[in-house]
Design a protein around this motif. Structure first.
Motif, PDB file in Angstrom:
ATOM      1  N   ALA B  62       6.636  -0.283  -9.551  1.00  8.75           N
ATOM      2  CA  ALA B  62       6.305  -0.519  -8.146  1.00  8.75           C
ATOM      3  C   ALA B  62       5.133  -1.490  -8.022  1.00  8.75           C
ATOM      4  O   ALA B  62       5.120  -2.356  -7.150  1.00  8.75           O
ATOM      5  CB  ALA B  62       5.963   0.799  -7.473  1.00  8.75           C
ATOM      6  N   GLY B  63       4.169  -1.377  -8.916  1.00 18.59           N
ATOM      7  CA  GLY B  63       2.971  -2.204  -8.847  1.00 18.59           C
ATOM      8  C   GLY B  63       3.233  -3.675  -9.101  1.00 18.59           C
ATOM      9  O   GLY B  63       2.379  -4.524  -8.830  1.00 18.59           O
ATOM     10  N   GLU B  64       4.411  -3.998  -9.633  1.00 21.88           N
ATOM     11  CA  GLU B  64       4.716  -5.404  -9.936  1.00 21.88           C
ATOM     12  C   GLU B  64       5.638  -6.017  -8.897  1.00 21.88           C
ATOM     13  O   GLU B  64       6.214  -7.078  -9.115  1.00 21.88           O
ATOM     14  CB  GLU B  64       5.391  -5.483 -11.317  1.00 21.88           C
ATOM     15  CG  GLU B  64       4.472  -5.089 -12.450  1.00 21.88           C
ATOM     16  CD  GLU B  64       5.233  -4.722 -13.717  1.00 21.88           C
ATOM     17  OE1 GLU B  64       6.472  -4.797 -13.729  1.00 21.88           O
ATOM     18  OE2 GLU B  64       4.557  -4.342 -14.681  1.00 21.88           O
ATOM     19  N   LEU B  65       5.808  -5.299  -7.784  1.00 23.83           N
ATOM     20  CA  LEU B  65       6.815  -5.744  -6.819  1.00 23.83           C
ATOM     21  C   LEU B  65       6.212  -6.043  -5.454  1.00 23.83           C
ATOM     22  O   LEU B  65       5.336  -5.325  -4.973  1.00 23.83           O
ATOM     23  CB  LEU B  65       7.882  -4.639  -6.672  1.00 23.83           C
ATOM     24  CG  LEU B  65       9.047  -4.953  -5.735  1.00 23.83           C
ATOM     25  CD1 LEU B  65       9.874  -6.120  -6.237  1.00 23.83           C
ATOM     26  CD2 LEU B  65       9.936  -3.723  -5.571  1.00 23.83           C
ATOM     27  N   ALA B  85       2.266   2.119  -4.792  1.00 25.85           N
ATOM     28  CA  ALA B  85       1.786   0.864  -5.387  1.00 25.85           C
ATOM     29  C   ALA B  85       2.681  -0.260  -4.892  1.00 25.85           C
ATOM     30  O   ALA B  85       3.727  -0.036  -4.298  1.00 25.85           O
ATOM     31  CB  ALA B  85       1.844   0.963  -6.907  1.00 25.85           C
ATOM     32  N   GLY B  86       2.252  -1.498  -5.177  1.00 29.36           N
ATOM     33  CA  GLY B  86       3.041  -2.659  -4.789  1.00 29.36           C
ATOM     34  C   GLY B  86       2.664  -3.151  -3.404  1.00 29.36           C
ATOM     35  O   GLY B  86       1.675  -2.687  -2.814  1.00 29.36           O
ATOM     36  N   GLU B  87       3.469  -4.094  -2.879  1.00 28.36           N
ATOM     37  CA  GLU B  87       3.111  -4.709  -1.610  1.00 28.36           C
ATOM     38  C   GLU B  87       4.355  -4.919  -0.750  1.00 28.36           C
ATOM     39  O   GLU B  87       5.421  -5.242  -1.265  1.00 28.36           O
ATOM     40  CB  GLU B  87       2.433  -6.055  -1.893  1.00 28.36           C
ATOM     41  CG  GLU B  87       1.828  -6.669  -0.665  1.00 28.36           C
ATOM     42  CD  GLU B  87       1.039  -7.957  -0.970  1.00 28.36           C
ATOM     43  OE1 GLU B  87       0.624  -8.147  -2.124  1.00 28.36           O
ATOM     44  OE2 GLU B  87       0.864  -8.750  -0.044  1.00 28.36           O
ATOM     45  N   ILE B  88       4.192  -4.691   0.550  1.00 23.39           N
ATOM     46  CA  ILE B  88       5.263  -5.005   1.496  1.00 23.39           C
ATOM     47  C   ILE B  88       4.690  -5.979   2.513  1.00 23.39           C
ATOM     48  O   ILE B  88       3.602  -5.743   3.052  1.00 23.39           O
ATOM     49  CB  ILE B  88       5.772  -3.740   2.220  1.00 23.39           C
ATOM     50  CG1 ILE B  88       6.367  -2.734   1.224  1.00 23.39           C
ATOM     51  CG2 ILE B  88       6.842  -4.114   3.251  1.00 23.39           C
ATOM     52  CD1 ILE B  88       6.837  -1.432   1.861  1.00 23.39           C
ATOM     53  N   TRP B 101       2.072   8.537   4.950  1.00 31.24           N
ATOM     54  CA  TRP B 101       1.778   9.234   3.688  1.00 31.24           C
ATOM     55  C   TRP B 101       1.574   8.276   2.499  1.00 31.24           C
ATOM     56  O   TRP B 101       1.705   8.675   1.348  1.00 31.24           O
ATOM     57  CB  TRP B 101       2.867  10.239   3.319  1.00 31.24           C
ATOM     58  CG  TRP B 101       2.990  11.359   4.275  1.00 31.24           C
ATOM     59  CD1 TRP B 101       2.022  12.259   4.580  1.00 31.24           C
ATOM     60  CD2 TRP B 101       4.127  11.712   5.063  1.00 31.24           C
ATOM     61  NE1 TRP B 101       2.490  13.150   5.508  1.00 31.24           N
ATOM     62  CE2 TRP B 101       3.770  12.853   5.818  1.00 31.24           C
ATOM     63  CE3 TRP B 101       5.413  11.185   5.196  1.00 31.24           C
ATOM     64  CZ2 TRP B 101       4.645  13.466   6.700  1.00 31.24           C
ATOM     65  CZ3 TRP B 101       6.292  11.797   6.076  1.00 31.24           C
ATOM     66  CH2 TRP B 101       5.906  12.919   6.814  1.00 31.24           C
ATOM     67  N   MET B 102       1.284   7.025   2.789  1.00 25.52           N
ATOM     68  CA  MET B 102       1.103   6.042   1.707  1.00 25.52           C
ATOM     69  C   MET B 102      -0.108   6.446   0.866  1.00 25.52           C
ATOM     70  O   MET B 102      -1.114   6.914   1.376  1.00 25.52           O
ATOM     71  CB  MET B 102       0.853   4.707   2.400  1.00 25.52           C
ATOM     72  CG  MET B 102       0.640   3.543   1.550  1.00 25.52           C
ATOM     73  SD  MET B 102       0.624   2.150   2.726  1.00 25.52           S
ATOM     74  CE  MET B 102      -0.236   0.987   1.751  1.00 25.52           C
ATOM     75  N   SER B 103       0.009   6.280  -0.456  1.00 25.72           N
ATOM     76  CA  SER B 103      -1.124   6.667  -1.309  1.00 25.72           C
ATOM     77  C   SER B 103      -1.690   5.494  -2.090  1.00 25.72           C
ATOM     78  O   SER B 103      -2.705   5.633  -2.771  1.00 25.72           O
ATOM     79  CB  SER B 103      -0.687   7.775  -2.277  1.00 25.72           C
ATOM     80  OG  SER B 103       0.364   7.309  -3.079  1.00 25.72           O
ATOM     81  N   GLY B 104      -1.033   4.335  -2.052  1.00 27.32           N
ATOM     82  CA  GLY B 104      -1.575   3.180  -2.769  1.00 27.32           C
ATOM     83  C   GLY B 104      -0.773   1.952  -2.412  1.00 27.32           C
ATOM     84  O   GLY B 104       0.232   2.020  -1.706  1.00 27.32           O
TER      85      GLY B 104
END
Lengths: 565, 261
Positions: B62-65, B85-88, B101-104
């Motif tokens: 997720a962190g790479e997306l 994790a990651g970005e939208i 409820w986002m945590s990162g």
């Protein structure tokens, strides 16, 4: 349907069967000695027990619904989409009616009694029970703060009180006499509570002692299937164990009209508190257990706490107000006219809290210190101590001292210091688990056809995928917890309703209620009184008060011959 | 960082429940698998691919997306739910519950977001370049434990009950907010441009900073002097602020309200 459950390890305490490998035969919804041309289910390597019987659980009625309305955030949990067979469902500490039925069935339970039905809310309660599938049902009916009861008992007219109780059970379609904080609910209407057995109730001038002994007499005069079901005074208060011990003494000398106890003290965990402030809060479970061990006409149910978020709900309004004033969380109280005053508030049993840690230990101490497992029934007072579907965790704690030690390490040190739990080596076996989850309940409720697997019993059976010859519950407690969470088979009235943890058939159970007849002259006297008091004090007409059978699924009256006049 | 691009096709006339649009869910899935993720509208279930063209390069973690939504999705709800994790990046406006409820990770919205965005956030960042609806960074109905971590920035305005039950984390609204900002707040920081009334009602902790004035203050707030260039909850502010404590309608209230003079 004809079935043979072949070669399972059968645990049936009421018939003294302790893990014998045997076949259970089923025909026409009943257990029979032998059956021909039956479908065979191989139960080898599995535990076979009678269907579980829930004796005290808040599953239907006004305060359950108030809990649901108050806690929309609770509905985010346990969300289950609709399937071909089951309805969409949700809720954790306040599960929806349908979910309640499905979850009990998956645990292997086939009968459940809702813990506190105010008669005025009986129609609503039965409408909810109607929507709880899978289970035979009944309702414990609140009488400990009822104006008629208090008036009749104060003037010493036990016969009329008995006639009233019989009428009330029939009108509300209730099963047993429930007493909650006797006198305290009425006193709460005046902003007060009763704090000991001799505190007078405002206006009625009767004491909790008189209400309890009076209703005990009424119960035995009517020869009801269950004893009185008593939520004692001072629930949840520090040092309340003295009140509990004193309350137990009130049963002395009373002979039960049937083969059962004279009083069931309910959720005793909440009534076994020592110390003199929350700082010195400690367990008195040992004193309570000692008293229970020494008496032959008193039994208890536990009211075990499991850590987590839950909703407390009782017919004890002052107690719920007190609790919400400690936590600062939202709360609700209600006044049910001439009958009771329930309350609801959320509660979080935190592992870091010294009080919650001690409460957790007390429940287990009670179950382990009380010698006869038929005298200590497993409940969580759902949802007050925990939701009922946490039973598998409690069963694993009872069966494994190692598991208890593991949990003890995770919780506040008060559990170690202020209770005796760490010193107890006793571990339950499957036979004792069967006693505290079904046999004892059925015996206490006077249900002759439930809680055992002898010929003639209802064909309600639970099969768990545990091989007692291979599994050591003391070591494999996680496996025990997992396997008690979902049965291999749950059989209700001879039909397979759960297979491998999934609902395979949805059925509607019976609604059990007591129909006790008293002398007709006495009934006429009662009717005159009812007429007068309903016109004067109730917001409903007497004619609209009784619940019709049409509200019940498979209405099953239990006719009782009474000893009244 | 790899990118998956969602281009909106024809959108349903009512809410599209698309909680699958999250880096955590997309991670480890192929484009075809992403297209097949379930979405709900009305009483029906469909696939994400029915409403979006999916293209780009998926990532394993997720962190790479980065997920890019090309355009307005004003009927799509629950974007970035539970993301860790990651970005939208939403190149337009979105409907309710963005980042609940986002945590990162991080969500950037170039347009507006609907009500209940950033609900009960635990970490990460939600950056809205337009405006937000009511209940920004609030708790779910009935829940008393609100947003507990992370950061929400809104460059435009926000509606009523911003940061209701705030229990940690930071919310910044550059424009104006409607009534009951920071109601029942217990911890954390809420900074708003201007406010109408009932700011900090029933607050028992944390700090609220108002930069461009409040129309009417609640009587439960007591003045506690003026402060210059204060540092509040680790953030520095310039200018002179009038400090209040409250809301003393509650027991043991330790909330602080700063209003720029």
């Amino acid at each position: 349907m004809r079935l043979i459950l072949r070669n399972g390890f059968v645990y049936d305490p009421l018939n003294g069967i302790n893990g014998e490998k045997m076949d259970i035969c089923i025909e026409n919804g009943k257990i029979v000695e032998d059956v021909k041309d039956a479908k065979v289910i191989d139960c080898s390597g599995k535990v076979v027990m009678p269907g579980g019987v829930e004796i005290h659980s808040h599953i239907a009625g006004g305060k359950v619904n108030t809990g649901r309305i108050m806690r929309p955030e609770d509905h985010l949990k346990n969300v289950m989409p609709k399937t071909r067979l089951t309805r969409a469902a949700n809720g954790y500490s306040t599960p929806s009616t349908f979910l309640t039925g499905y979850l009990y069935a998956k645990l292997g339970y086939t009968t459940a009694f809702t813990a506190a039905m105010p008669p005025l809310m009986a129609r609503h309660t039965h409408e909810e029970l109607h929507d709880i599938p899978m289970l035979d049902k009944g309702a414990l009916t609140l009488m400990g703060n009822n104006w008629f009861v208090m008036r009749y008992l104060k003037r010493g007219d036990v016969e009329l009180a008995a006639a009233f109780a019989a009428w009330l059970l029939r009108a509300a379609k209730g099963y047993a006499i429930k007493v909650v904080n006797p006198g305290g609910g009425e006193a709460w209407g005046w902003g007060r509570d009763v704090r000991n057995l001799d505190d007078p109730v405002p206006h009625f001038d009767i004491t909790p002692r008189e209400i309890i002994t009076g209703l005990t007499r009424v119960n035995e005069m009517l020869s009801l299937p269950h004893s009185i079901h008593l939520h004692a005074n001072n629930l949840g208060r520090v040092g309340n164990y003295l009140t509990t011990l004193e309350t137990m003494e009130l049963a002395n000398g009373t002979k039960p009209a049937r083969e059962r106890q004279v009083v069931q003290l309910t959720h005793v965990q909440f009534h076994s508190y020592g110390g003199d402030s929350w700082r010195t809060f400690a367990s008195e479970a040992e004193s309570i257990a000692k008293a229970v061990n020494s008496k032959d006409n008193v039994i208890v149910d536990v009211g075990q706490v499991v850590f987590g978020d839950t909703t407390t709900m009782t017919a004890d309004g002052p107690m719920e107000y007190y609790l919400s004033s400690l936590t600062g969380l939202k709360w609700s109280n209600r006044n049910i006219e001439l009958e009771t005053s329930p309350g609801v508030t959320p509660f979080i049993y935190s592992k870091r809290s010294p009080v919650a840690a001690v409460q957790w230990a007390i429940g287990l101490e009670l179950a382990l210190h009380i010698k006869d497992p038929l005298k200590v029934l497993l409940t969580t007072d759902h949802p007050n101590g925990a939701p009922f579907f946490r039973y598998p965790t409690i069963i694993a704690w009872l069966m494994s001292s190692r598991y208890r030690e593991e949990t003890m390490k995770e919780v506040h040190g008060a559990a170690q210091r202020n209770t005796t739990l760490a010193t107890i080596d006793r571990e339950y076996d499957f036979y004792e688990i069967a006693a505290v989850t079904r046999a004892g309940q059925a015996k206490s409720l006077g249900l002759a056809e439930k809680g055992h697997l002898g010929a003639g019993a209802d064909a309600d059976v639970a099969v768990y995928d545990i091989n007692p010859e291979e599994v050591d519950p003391s070591r494999d407690y996680k496996l025990v917890e997992e396997r008690f969470s979902a049965t291999s088979y749950t059989i209700k009235d001879g039909e397979i309703v759960v297979k491998d943890g999934e609902i395979v058939k949805v059925v509607n159970g019976r609604t059990l209620y007591v129909d006790a007849k008293v002398d007709s002259e006495l009934e006429r006297e009662l009717e005159r009184d009812l007429d007068y008091y309903f016109k004067r004090f109730y917001s409903v007409n007497l004619a609209n008060y009784p619940v019709q059978e049409v509200y019940l699924t498979r209405p099953t009256p239990i006719e009782v011959k009474t000893n009244v006049r | 960082m790899r990118e998956v691009v969602l281009t909106p096709k024809e959108q349903p006339p009512y809410g599209l429940i698309a909680e699958c649009i999250s880096c955590d869910v997309f991670a480890g899935r192929s484009i075809e698998e992403i297209e097949a993720l379930p979405v709900y509208y009305g009483n029906r279930q469909g696939k994400l691919g029915d409403f979006f063209d999916v293209a780009g390069e998926p990532a394993d973690k997720a962190g790479e997306l980065r997920i890019i939504i090309e355009g307005d999705v004003t009927k799509t709800r629950w974007i970035g739910r539970d993301m860790s994790a990651g970005e939208i990046v939403i190149k337009g406006s979105a409907d309710m519950y963005v980042g609940a409820w986002m945590s990162g990770g991080r969500i950037v919205v170039e347009g507006d977001v609907g009500t209940f965005s950033g609900m009960q956030m635990r970490g990460g960042e939600l950056h809205v370049k337009g405006s937000a609806g009511d209940y920004l960074g609030c708790s779910y109905r009935g829940e008393w434990r609100g947003m507990s971590g992370g950061r929400i920035v809104v460059e435009g305005n926000a509606g009523a009950e911003v940061g209701q039950n705030l229990n940690g984390g930071r919310i910044f609204v550059r424009g104006s907010v409607d009534t009951f900002a920071g109601v029942r707040m217990k911890k954390g920081l809420l900074v708003v441009g201007s406010a109408i009334d009932r700011v900090g009602a029933q607050m028992t902790g944390g700090a609220i900073v108002v930069l461009n004035g409040v129309q009417r203050l609640l009587p439960g707030f007591d003045p506690a002097g003026d402060v210059e260039n204060p540092e509040i909850e680790g953030e520095s502010f310039e200018g002179v602020f009038r400090k209040y404590t409250g809301d003393h309608a509650e027991r043991n209230a330790r909330g602080v309200l700063y209003i720029k003079v």
